[in-house]
Design a protein around this motif. Structure first.
Motif, mmCIF file in Angstrom:
data_model
loop_
_atom_site.group_PDB
_atom_site.id
_atom_site.type_symbol
_atom_site.label_atom_id
_atom_site.label_comp_id
_atom_site.label_asym_id
_atom_site.label_seq_id
_atom_site.Cartn_x
_atom_site.Cartn_y
_atom_site.Cartn_z
ATOM 1 N N SER A 152 0.838 -1.248 -0.002
ATOM 2 C CA SER A 152 -0.010 0.071 0.012
ATOM 3 C C SER A 152 0.774 1.329 0.080
ATOM 4 N N GLY A 219 0.083 -2.421 8.469
ATOM 5 C CA GLY A 219 -1.260 -2.265 8.069
ATOM 6 C C GLY A 219 -1.529 -0.710 8.399
ATOM 7 N N SER A 222 -1.926 2.273 4.536
ATOM 8 C CA SER A 222 -2.919 2.986 3.990
ATOM 9 C C SER A 222 -3.713 3.855 4.700
ATOM 10 N N CYS A 309 -7.388 -2.221 8.357
ATOM 11 C CA CYS A 309 -6.268 -2.704 7.442
ATOM 12 C C CYS A 309 -5.147 -3.387 8.276
ATOM 13 N N GLU A 335 -9.019 -4.011 3.990
ATOM 14 C CA GLU A 335 -8.010 -4.201 3.307
ATOM 15 C C GLU A 335 -7.077 -5.178 4.039
#
Ligand SMILES: Cc1cc2nc3c(=O)[nH]c(=O)nc-3n(C[C@H](O)[C@H](O)[C@H](O)COP(=O)(O)OP(=O)(O)OC[C@H]3O[C@@H](n4cnc5c(N)ncnc54)[C@H](O)[C@@H]3O)c2cc1C
Length: 354
Positions: A152, A219, A222, A309, A335
């Protein structure tokens, strides 16, 4: 040689080169088909073949089961055409989606920064501008292995436009081919190829609701891009980030989020540690992301949108908690950082919405 591909219900017909996947052809021509891992692992890009012959490629047998192949299903990210073909895809109208065709970019590693003992920030200078929505990802071709991996984009579109660089935050996965290469062999000055942008993990501002981001490990990438983009853009409603790591030394961009919270009255930052030693002096929350989020909001999430995420178990735990707290699918976007290790767990690949 090429074939004609018709995508229903869009009714659009495009050219697909011999050996090119359906997903690649569609995304490069500005047509969206839902997708996630890009490597036949998760099943998010499953479509029905209505007419014509396809080759399923390296679709994982758990992500595309034998009976589904018999029923005429295929995975757009792996399948190639053997004739002119018509497929039907589950494509939702998304008022906040921008249709940005996928492109290839030649990049040079400008610098590599150790963010934590297990996460590196890799800055890539692009050969030309990239247009993307905050939250989207790129596929990075890993030198020497002939495969790519999804990462990402961790900086905001405005930062990318200003610096000409995208930032990727890469966590090393023990035994992982791609991340071991990126952590142990990659150096400043090396060339790398990326393609993108991919995915539909972006904020739905048109719903005009407060947003809670829940992220774990790398994570954070993003959500960082999305939150900075929202706050820089003057988004007026509450934004909360609940970010989980194991210990203090794994917490990164902590000072940046504390500074954002100090300068934006609508932004709240809740870091939580799941394995920090007792008596370390950590004054913040302890426990997993879903536990810290539930405690922070007193189990009351109604009226918000949630963006999750990170590692699949973290995302699943947050979905379970949110549904118990009566926030439902239409307000949850995910995500999952799927990898080859998740190939056998294709159930609930990315929740319904990505
Ligand atoms: C949309 C998306 C965005 C992502 N964004 C990021 C990001 O911003 N930052 C980030 O750090 N990661 C991100 N990821 C994860 C990333 O793409 C890689 O999957 C991950 O880093 C592992 O890659 P690797 O090549 O090192 O591991 P791989 O070589 O793919 O292996 C991963 C693990 O699976 C095991 N394994 C390998 N083959 C098999 C098999 N056949 N069966 C079972 N286990 C197997 C390996 O031993 C290893 O433990 C994202 C993933 C997705 C889908």
């Amino acid at each position: 040689m090429s074939y004609q591909l018709t995508i229903e219900p869009l009714g659009a017909t495009i050219e697909v080169e011999d050996g090119q996947t359906v997903l690649d052809a569609a995304l490069r021509q500005g047509l969206y088909i839902p997708h996630a891992c890009g490597h036949g692992l998760c099943g998010t890009c499953k479509v029905s073949v209505c007419d014509g012959e396809v080759d399923h490629g390296h679709a994982n047998p758990f992500a595309l089961m034998e009976f589904e192949r018999d029923e005429g299903k295929t995975l757009a990210c792996c399948c190639t055409l053997q004739s002119d073909v018509t497929i039907e895809a589950d494509i939702e109208e998304e008022p906040d989606a921008q249709l940005i065709p996928v492109r290839d970019f030649a990049t040079t590693v400008s610098r590599i920064v150790d963010l934590t003992p297990t996460i590196k920030a890799i800055f890539l200078r692009l050969d030309r501008p990239i247009h993307f929505q905050a939250g989207q990802y790129v596929q990075l071709a890993i030198p020497g292995i002939g495969e790519s991996r999804a990462f990402s984009i961790a900086n905001s579109p405005a930062s990318v436009e200003k610096t000409g660089e995208i930032e990727l935050n890469v966590r090393i996965v023990p035994g992982g081919k791609g991340t071991c290469y990126l952590h142990q062999s990659l150096k400043a000055g090396d060339p790398l190829t990326v393609s993108g942008p991919y995915g539909r993990f972006f904020v739905r501002q048109s719903a005009h609701k407060p947003m809670v981001f829940m992220a774990g490990g790398s994570g954070l990438s993003s959500p960082r891009s999305m939150i900075v983009d929202l706050l820089e853009g003057g988004w007026p409603l509450p934004v909360t980030l609940v970010y989980g790591q194991r210990s203090k030394d794994e917490l990164y961009y902590d000072a940046e989020f504390r500074a954002l919270a100090a300068t934006h009255s609508n932004f709240t930052y809740v870091p939580t540690l799941s394995a920090e030693a007792d008596g370390s002096g950590w004054p913040g929350a302890r426990g997993f992301v879903h536990e810290a989020a539930k405690a922070h909001f007193g189990a009351a999430f109604a009226g918000q949108q949630a963006y999750l995420c990170g590692p699949p178990p973290m995302v699943e735990a947050c979905i379970g908690m949110l549904m118990q707290c009566r926030l439902f699918e239409r307000d949850i976007y995910t995500e999952k950082f799927l990898s080859a290790a998740d190939a056998g767990n294709a159930r609930s690949p990315l929740f319904k919405r990505v």
